[in-house]
Scaffold this active site. Structure first.
Site, PDB file in Angstrom:
ATOM      1  NE  ARG A   1      -3.616   2.206   2.624  1.00 40.87           N
ATOM      2  CZ  ARG A   1      -3.517   2.799   3.801  1.00 40.87           C
ATOM      3  NH1 ARG A   1      -2.865   2.217   4.795  1.00 40.87           N
ATOM      4  NH2 ARG A   1      -4.069   3.969   4.016  1.00 40.87           N
TER       5      ARG A   1
ATOM      6  CG  HIS B   1      -1.787   4.870  -1.072  1.00 41.18           C
ATOM      7  ND1 HIS B   1      -2.747   5.393  -0.231  1.00 41.18           N
ATOM      8  CD2 HIS B   1      -2.377   3.817  -1.678  1.00 41.18           C
ATOM      9  CE1 HIS B   1      -3.854   4.674  -0.329  1.00 41.18           C
ATOM     10  NE2 HIS B   1      -3.649   3.709  -1.191  1.00 41.18           N
TER      11      HIS B   1
ATOM     12  CG  HIS C   1      -8.386  -3.946  -2.848  1.00 43.03           C
ATOM     13  ND1 HIS C   1      -9.471  -3.199  -3.228  1.00 43.03           N
ATOM     14  CD2 HIS C   1      -7.478  -3.057  -2.372  1.00 43.03           C
ATOM     15  CE1 HIS C   1      -9.235  -1.914  -2.998  1.00 43.03           C
ATOM     16  NE2 HIS C   1      -8.021  -1.806  -2.483  1.00 43.03           N
TER      17      HIS C   1
ATOM     18  CD1 TRP D   1     -11.703  -6.099  -0.857  1.00 46.23           C
ATOM     19  CD2 TRP D   1      -9.853  -5.824   0.379  1.00 46.23           C
ATOM     20  NE1 TRP D   1     -11.468  -4.744  -0.725  1.00 46.23           N
ATOM     21  CE2 TRP D   1     -10.342  -4.547   0.023  1.00 46.23           C
ATOM     22  CE3 TRP D   1      -8.696  -5.892   1.157  1.00 46.23           C
ATOM     23  CZ2 TRP D   1      -9.715  -3.358   0.407  1.00 46.23           C
ATOM     24  CZ3 TRP D   1      -8.079  -4.714   1.547  1.00 46.23           C
ATOM     25  CH2 TRP D   1      -8.580  -3.463   1.183  1.00 46.23           C
TER      26      TRP D   1
END
Length: 277
Positions: free
Chosen positions: A36, A40, A170, A186
């Site tokens: 992540r 990002h 995800h 998820w």
């Protein structure tokens, strides 16, 4: 942890791999949060102005450091700090992106193409030119649908197939109520890179979750969740084709993800000279 020579990226890779297992953090691995962070740090790129992207490691500065979309990533950066101190020659920008690519590989995913050569922007440079730090609002909003997703990813230069492939990240990790406001994983295997995200999305039954948080969807057992932006991939006819392909064909997903994620990590990178691989 032993010292390394300059440009010994294998030593850095080995150290990243060595710190991934963390029993007291989330599902026992720092892998998902490193993915992540890399995502990002890179996903702020804007192709028309050429601003944003992983170059500069601008997430160390406001307003990017306090973007709501980056809540919790201060922890990821903190976990990598000892490696930055040890391998002082590596830039933060290279370290964060290498950590994300290495984590995917270590969790059973494909090898991500990664090349060194990102620079770090200094505090002085930011003071002189605050626009070097991208504004908030460039990362995907999980509450939105297909139009928003296309706009965000299109700004980076990605098409529908890339969008669906990248969304497959995800398959890893979980949402945290105290960070994004959403809650839950998820998939049942949040520390293993696979095509489970697409399998769950297409084969499970998703209903709106009745709770005190933002709109999200749950499976019948309320152990897994999907965000509105995940459901959007199913509800858009063009994107759904790719979702169904990846649910059936793990190799196709791995190949497309490696290409798209490698491209993502390289957005906005300006290399002055030939870099060492």
């Amino acid at each position: 942890l032993s010292m390394s020579k300059e440009h010994d990226y294998e030593a850095v890779r080995a150290d990243i791999k060595a710190i991934l297992s963390k029993p007291d953090y989330d599902d026992g691995s720092l892998g998902p949060v490193f993915v992540r962070l890399a995502w990002h740090a890179s996903g702020t790129y804007e192709k028309h102005s050429g601003s944003g992207g992983s170059d500069g490691a601008t997430m160390r500065y406001n307003p990017e450091s306090t973007d709501g979309a980056n809540a919790g990533l201060d922890l990821a950066r903190k976990f990598l700090e000892p490696l930055k101190q040890k391998h002082s020659w590596i830039t933060y920008a290279d370290l964060w992106t290498l950590a994300g690519s290495m984590a995917i590989e270590a969790m059973g995913g494909p090898v991500i193409p990664w090349k060194a050569g990102r620079k770090d922007i200094t505090e002085q440079e930011v003071k002189k030119n605050p626009a070097r730090v991208p504004p908030n609002g460039r990362l995907p909003d999980a509450s939105k649908g297909a139009d928003h997703i296309r706009e965000i990813f299109g700004r980076m230069g990605f098409d529908d197939r890339d969008i669906v492939a990248l969304s497959g990240a995800h398959t890893l990790g979980r949402c945290h109520k105290d960070r994004s406001g959403y809650s839950g994983p998820w998939t049942h295997t949040p520390t293993r890179f696979s095509n489970q995200y697409f399998i769950q999305l297409t084969r499970n039954t998703w209903v709106k979750k009745e709770w005190d948080g933002p709109l999200q969807y749950r499976d019948p057992t309320d152990t897994l969740m999907m965000l509105p932006s995940d459901m959007a991939l199913l509800w858009d006819a063009k994107m759904k084709e790719h979702v169904e392909l990846y649910a059936k064909d793990k190799d196709a997903f791995f190949k497309d993800f490696a290409t798209a994620f490698g491209k993502l990590l390289d957005l906005g990178v300006k290399r002055q000279q030939a870099s060492h691989l």
